[in-house]
Design an enzyme around this catalytic site. Structure first.
Site, PDB file in Angstrom:
ATOM      1  N   GLU A  67       0.822  -1.215   0.000  1.00 43.64           N
ATOM      2  CA  GLU A  67       0.000   0.000   0.000  1.00 43.64           C
ATOM      3  C   GLU A  67       0.854   1.264   0.000  1.00 43.64           C
ATOM      4  O   GLU A  67       0.451   2.302  -0.520  1.00 43.64           O
ATOM      5  CB  GLU A  67      -0.960   0.008   1.189  1.00 43.64           C
ATOM      6  CG  GLU A  67      -2.081  -1.019   1.108  1.00 43.64           C
ATOM      7  CD  GLU A  67      -1.695  -2.380   1.667  1.00 43.64           C
ATOM      8  OE1 GLU A  67      -0.494  -2.607   1.961  1.00 43.64           O
ATOM      9  OE2 GLU A  67      -2.583  -3.231   1.824  1.00 43.64           O
ATOM     10  N   PHE A 129     -11.761  -7.417  13.689  1.00 44.58           N
ATOM     11  CA  PHE A 129     -10.669  -7.851  12.817  1.00 44.58           C
ATOM     12  C   PHE A 129     -10.342  -6.763  11.789  1.00 44.58           C
ATOM     13  O   PHE A 129     -11.219  -6.257  11.115  1.00 44.58           O
ATOM     14  CB  PHE A 129     -11.073  -9.157  12.107  1.00 44.58           C
ATOM     15  CG  PHE A 129     -10.033  -9.641  11.141  1.00 44.58           C
ATOM     16  CD1 PHE A 129      -8.796 -10.095  11.595  1.00 44.58           C
ATOM     17  CD2 PHE A 129     -10.254  -9.608   9.778  1.00 44.58           C
ATOM     18  CE1 PHE A 129      -7.813 -10.524  10.716  1.00 44.58           C
ATOM     19  CE2 PHE A 129      -9.282 -10.037   8.873  1.00 44.58           C
ATOM     20  CZ  PHE A 129      -8.058 -10.490   9.354  1.00 44.58           C
ATOM     21  N   LYS A 179     -17.912  -0.863   5.639  1.00 46.21           N
ATOM     22  CA  LYS A 179     -18.334  -1.864   4.657  1.00 46.21           C
ATOM     23  C   LYS A 179     -19.847  -1.830   4.449  1.00 46.21           C
ATOM     24  O   LYS A 179     -20.327  -2.035   3.322  1.00 46.21           O
ATOM     25  CB  LYS A 179     -17.879  -3.258   5.114  1.00 46.21           C
ATOM     26  CG  LYS A 179     -17.808  -4.237   3.967  1.00 46.21           C
ATOM     27  CD  LYS A 179     -17.068  -5.493   4.333  1.00 46.21           C
ATOM     28  CE  LYS A 179     -17.137  -6.500   3.212  1.00 46.21           C
ATOM     29  NZ  LYS A 179     -16.483  -7.760   3.566  1.00 46.21           N
ATOM     30  N   MET A 492      24.163   8.592   2.836  1.00 47.31           N
ATOM     31  CA  MET A 492      24.051   9.892   3.492  1.00 47.31           C
ATOM     32  C   MET A 492      24.340   9.766   4.991  1.00 47.31           C
ATOM     33  O   MET A 492      25.027  10.610   5.567  1.00 47.31           O
ATOM     34  CB  MET A 492      22.658  10.488   3.264  1.00 47.31           C
ATOM     35  CG  MET A 492      22.521  11.919   3.720  1.00 47.31           C
ATOM     36  SD  MET A 492      23.719  13.002   2.909  1.00 47.31           S
ATOM     37  CE  MET A 492      22.737  13.639   1.555  1.00 47.31           C
TER      38      MET A 492
END
Lengths: 577, 176
Positions: A67, A129, A179, A492
Site C-alpha cells: 500500500e 478484525f 463496509k 548519506m
C-alpha cells in the site's frame, strides 16, 4: 440498476440511480476524472473492487505490491500531471500502510485522495478484525479526512475530498468508508464540490502589498529570488519567468521548486539549502532583498534561522497564510495564488539587469566548480561518481527526462546535476525525506506521462525499501528506467558518520543482493556497470529501451556530497570539502 | 510584543463536525503546549461550534498557532485575546456532607460571603456552585477544604470578547 427521477425542491430536477455505496464510490471517481488509481484489495474494501472489475474500461486499477507503493505511485502521478492522485486500501494494516505516503504528500503539498475500507459500522470501536482508527491516525498528516458510515453520504464526501485535495495549497485527503456503507443501496446522484463554507483556499492579497513588494524590488541593489514548488503548483512558471527576467534578479530554487524554469536559464543560479549550490547559499546572507516565492523556509533551506538573511528585507509570496512569519519574518507578505500575484506585480516592477551582482554568483560558481563540480562530473580518480552518472543521463535525455529520485546522497546529486527543460520534471520526496519513495513514484509518473522519459534514481538503501514494486512495473508494463547508484552503504548516514561521528559506521554498510538477478526475476531487462568505460554505452542502451530497464551502477563507496551546510550552521558557512 | 509567557484565550469558531477536536488539540500537542483549559459549546450561530482554549504562551507563538488552527478546513475563524480583553467565567462545583451545612455555622457564612449557590441538598450531601474568576473558586475551595470536600470539579474557562467577533458577517461573505 434502477433509475428514477426525483424532484428536489431546492434544485432543478435531478436524475438519480439506485445503486450501492461501492458502485457510487467508483462512479464518483469517474465523475472526478480519475482514470488510474493505485491500491491493494482486502476484506473491507472488496465491494469496491468488485465494482472496479465492472468499470475496468473506464478506470484502471494498478495493483501495487504494497500500500505504501500505492500512495507513492499516486504521488508520482499527481506531481507530473498536476492532477489528484488516488490510492485505495483496505482497513487495518492496508490503511496504516498508506500513512507514510500520506505524510509525504502532506509536507510536499501533493494533491492526493486516499480511500480506505473500514469494518462494518456496528463493529466500530470494538477492536474488530482489521479495525484501526485510521481517521484518528491520519488526522495529523492529512489536509482533511472523514469517515462515512452511510452510503448516502458517499458522493458529498468524495466531492469534498477532491475539491479540498486540489484547491489552494494542495494536500492529501483520506475518506474511510465502512463496509455497510459500501453495500447499502441509495439514490445516487453526483454534484462536484466548488466551495466549502469554512475553507478559504486562496487568501485575499492584502491591499498595498503588491505595491510594497514592487517598491522593495525596484529599490534593491542585490535582490535574490528563492522559489519553491508553489510556482509549479500554482502553474505560475511563465509569470515567474517574466518577473525575474524583467527585474533581472538571480533566482535560486528549493529542492521541490526545481524544473519550474529550465536549468540553463541564465537567471537560474542553482539550488539553496543543505546540499545546494555555493553561490546562492552564501549570497543569501549578502542580498538586500530576498524574494521568497511559493516556498516555506524549511530548516534544510535556512540552516541556522537567526543567521539567515538577517541583513535582507524579505518579501514572501505565499498561498498559505500560516507559512508567513512562521520561520522567517516577512517585511512584505503577498498572499495569494502565485500566478495571480506574480502577474499583478509584473507591471509594477522596473526593468533591471543587476550585472555586478550577477558577477558575484558567477565568481562563486567558479569556486564551486573547481572544488566540487569538476570532480563530480569529470572525475579522474578510479571510482565512478554519482555525478558522472547524472551527466550521462543528461546527455542521453537532452534534459527532457523526468527524474524521480529517492532519498539520500543520490537524491542530492540528482537534484544538483539533473538538467531540466520542462517543468514538473523533478519528482522527489522533499519535506519528509522518505526512503522508498522513488521507485513507486516513478511508476505513477510514467503512467501519468507515458510519452515522457521517466528515470528513477535510487540508492541501494531506499531501493530495497520498495523493491517489490518491480512487480508492479512488470505487470503494468510501465517503461520506467530504474537506476540504482550502489555504494553498498546507506550513503548519506555514512557521510554524516564520517564527518560528525568519527567514522564510526554504525549499521550503514549494506551487503547487497544480486540486483540484476532480482530485476531479471521480474522479467525486467537489467545491466550492471562497474567501470567508467562502460557507463555511457549502458546509459544509452537504457534510454533507448522501449521497455522498463534496470541499471545498477557501482559507484565509489565513500563518495560525499558537497557543498554541505552542517545542521545548525548558517547558510554562509557552507562547506565545500 | 511581549516575549514573556502569559495566559491567552483562543476562540475558535468551527463547523460542528466530528474529529475537529482531534485536529485542533493535535496542533497544541505537536508543539508541546499544555492546554490549561478547554471548552466547546454551540456558539451564537446555529451549527457553528465555539472552542475556548486557554494557553500559557508568548504572543508570537500564539499568532503562529492561530495560523495553524485557521488552516484546518472546517475552522471558520480563530482569535486570541489576553485576559483583559474578555469577560470570562469559570464554574466550580463542590459536594459536601449535608450534616456540615447544619452543624458548621461557618459553612453558611462562607456560602453567603462567596456568593455561591446551593444547587441541590439531600440527606447525604449538598452541592455548591460558584462561578467567577479562577482565583475566587480556588479561594472558596481553600475555605471549604478544612471541613472536608467530598468532590470538587472546575469547568474550563468560557469567554465573551469585549471586541466584536464578526463571525456572522464572515459567514455571509463565505456564502456569497
Amino acid at each position: 440498476m434502477e433509475t428514477q427521477t426525483i424532484k428536489n425542491t431546492d434544485k432543478a430536477t435531478k436524475t438519480t440511480e439506485y445503486i450501492s455505496g461501492s458502485e457510487a464510490i467508483v462512479r464518483c471517481l469517474i465523475e472526478e476524472g480519475v482514470k488510474i488509481l493505485y491500491g491493494y484489495p482486502g476484506g473491507a474494501i472488496m465491494p469496491v473492487y468488485d465494482e472496479l472489475y465492472k468499470y475496468q474500461d473506464k478506470i484502471h486499477h494498478v495493483l501495487t505490491r504494497h500500500e505504501q507503493g500505492a500512495t507513492h505511485s499516486a504521488q508520482g502521478y499527481a506531481r507530473i500531471s498536476g492532477e489528484v492522485g488516488v490510492a485505495m486500501a483496505t482497513s487495518g494494516p492496508g490503511a496504516t500502510n498508506l500513512i507514510t505516503g500520506i505524510a509525504d504528500a502532506q509536507i510536499d503539498s501533493t494533491p492526493m485522495v486516499c480511500i480506505t475500507g473500514q469494518v462494518f459500522s456496528h463493529l466500530l470501536g470494538s477492536d474488530a478484525f482489521q479495525e484501526t482508527d485510521i481517521v484518528g491516525i491520519s488526522t495529523p498528516v492529512t489536509k482533511w479526512n472523514c469517515q462515512v458510515t452511510k452510503a448516502a453520504d458517499i458522493p458529498e464526501a468524495i466531492a469534498k475530498a477532491f475539491y479540498i485535495a486540489r484547491s489552494g495549497r494542495p494536500g492529501p485527503v483520506l475518506i474511510d468508508i465502512t463496509k455497510d456503507a459500501q453495500i447499502e443501496k441509495f439514490d445516487f446522484s453526483y454534484e462536484k464540490c466548488t466551495k466549502v463554507r469554512s475553507y478559504v483556499p486562496i487568501p485575499k492579497t492584502v491591499e498595498g502589498s503588491l505595491e510594497a513588494a514592487a517598491k522593495l524590488i525596484n529599490e534593491a541593489k542585490k535582490p535574490l529570488v528563492v522559489w519553491g514548488q508553489g510556482v509549479i503548483l500554482g502553474k505560475a512558471e511563465e509569470a515567474f519567468k517574466a518577473v525575474i527576467e524583467k527585474a533581472g534578479i538571480p533566482a535560486a530554487w528549493t529542492i521541490l521548486g526545481a524544473s519550474a524554469i529550465p536549468t540553463k536559464h541564465p537567471l537560474n543560479v542553482g539550488m539553496v539549502g543543505m546540499h545546494g549550490n555555493y553561490a546562492p547559499n552564501v549570497l543569501t546572507n549578502e542580498c538586500d532583498v530576498l524574494i521568497a516565492i511559493g516556498m516555506r523556509f524549511d530548516d534544510r533551506v535556512t540552516g541556522k534561522l537567526d543567521e539567515y538573511a538577517t541583513q535582507a528585507k524579505v518579501i514572501h509570496f505565499e498561498i498559505d497564510p500560516a507559512e508567513v512569519n512562521k520561520n522567517v519574518k516577512a517585511d512584505v507578505a503577498v498572499l495569494g495564488d502565485a500566478k495571480a500575484t506574480l502577474e499583478a506585480v509584473l507591471p509594477l516592477i522596473n526593468s533591471n539587469s543587476h550585472s555586478e551582482w550577477h558577477q558575484k554568483f558567477k565568481d562563486l560558481y567558479a569556486i564551486e566548480y573547481d572544488k566540487v563540480i569538476k570532480d563530480d562530473l569529470h572525475p579522474t580518480k578510479e571510482g565512478l561518481t554519482m555525478g558522472e552518472v547524472l551527466k550521462e543521463i543528461n546527455i542521453q535525455s537532452k534534459g527532457n527526462a523526468a527524474i524521480v529520485s529517492d532519498v539520500g546522497q543520490h537524491q542530492m546529486i540528482a537534484c544538483r546535476y539533473a538538467e531540466f527543460n520542462k517543468t514538473k520534471s523533478n519528482i522527489t520526496s522533499g519535506g519528509l525525506g522518505t526512503m522508498g519513495f522513488g521507485l513507486p513514484a516513478a511508476i505513477g509518473a510514467k503512467m501519468a506521462a507515458p510519452e515522457r522519459e521517466v528515470v528513477s534514481i535510487s540508492g541501494d538503501g531506499g531501493y530495497q525499501m520498495t523493491i517489490q514494486e518491480l512487480g508492479t512495473i512488470f505487470q503494468q508494463k510501465a517503461a520506467v528506467k530504474v537506476v540504482v547508484l550502489n555504494n553498498d552503504f546507506l550513503g548519506m548516514v555514512r557521510q554524516w558518520q564520517q564527518l560528525f561521528f568519527e567514522k564510526r559506521y554504525a549499521s550503514t554498510e549494506m551487503i547487497n543482493p544480486n540486483f540484476v538477478a532480482i530485476a531479471e526475476g521480474y522479467y525486467i531487462k537489467a545491466r550492471k556497470v562497474t567501470k567508467r568505460e562502460d557507463l555511457a554505452e549502458a546509459v544509452k542502451e537504457m534510454m533507448e529501451s522501449k521497455e522498463a530497464y534496470f541499471l545498477e551502477v557501482c559507484v565509489e563507496k565513500e563518495g560525499n556530497v558537497f557543498p554541505m551546510i552542517p545542521t545548525g550552521a548558517s547558510v554562509s558557512d557552507v562547506r565545500l570539502e | 510584543m511581549s516575549t514573556e509567557k502569559q495566559l491567552f484565550t483562543i476562540s475558535v469558531y468551527t463547523e460542528n463536525n466530528i474529529g475537529l477536536l482531534n485536529r485542533i488539540s493535535a496542533i497544541f500537542q505537536r508543539r508541546h503546549i499544555n492546554i490549561e483549559s478547554l471548552n466547546i459549546s454551540p456558539s451564537e450561530i446555529e451549527g457553528v461550534a465555539k472552542f475556548t482554549i486557554v494557553v500559557n504562551m508568548i504572543e508570537d507563538n500564539v499568532k503562529k498557532i492561530i495560523g495553524q488552527i485557521e488552516k484546518q478546513v472546517e475552522v471558520i475563524k480563530a482569535y486570541y485575546h489576553d485576559l483583559d480583553e474578555i469577560i470570562y467565567q469559570i464554574s466550580g462545583l463542590f459536594k459536601i456532607k449535608s450534616e456540615l451545612l447544619f452543624e458548621e455555622r461557618q459553612i453558611q457564612n462562607i456560602i453567603k460571603e462567596s456568593n455561591a449557590r446551593i444547587v441541590t441538598v439531600n440527606k447525604e450531601f449538598f452541592v455548591l456552585e460558584k462561578s467567577g474568576k479562577k482565583e475566587e473558586i480556588i479561594e472558596l475551595y481553600n475555605e471549604l477544604s478544612p471541613f472536608g470536600i467530598m468532590q470538587y470539579t472546575r469547568s474550563g474557562l468560557i469567554a465573551i470578547s469585549k471586541d466584536e467577533m464578526k463571525i456572522s458577517t464572515l459567514l455571509e461573505t463565505y456564502n456569497n
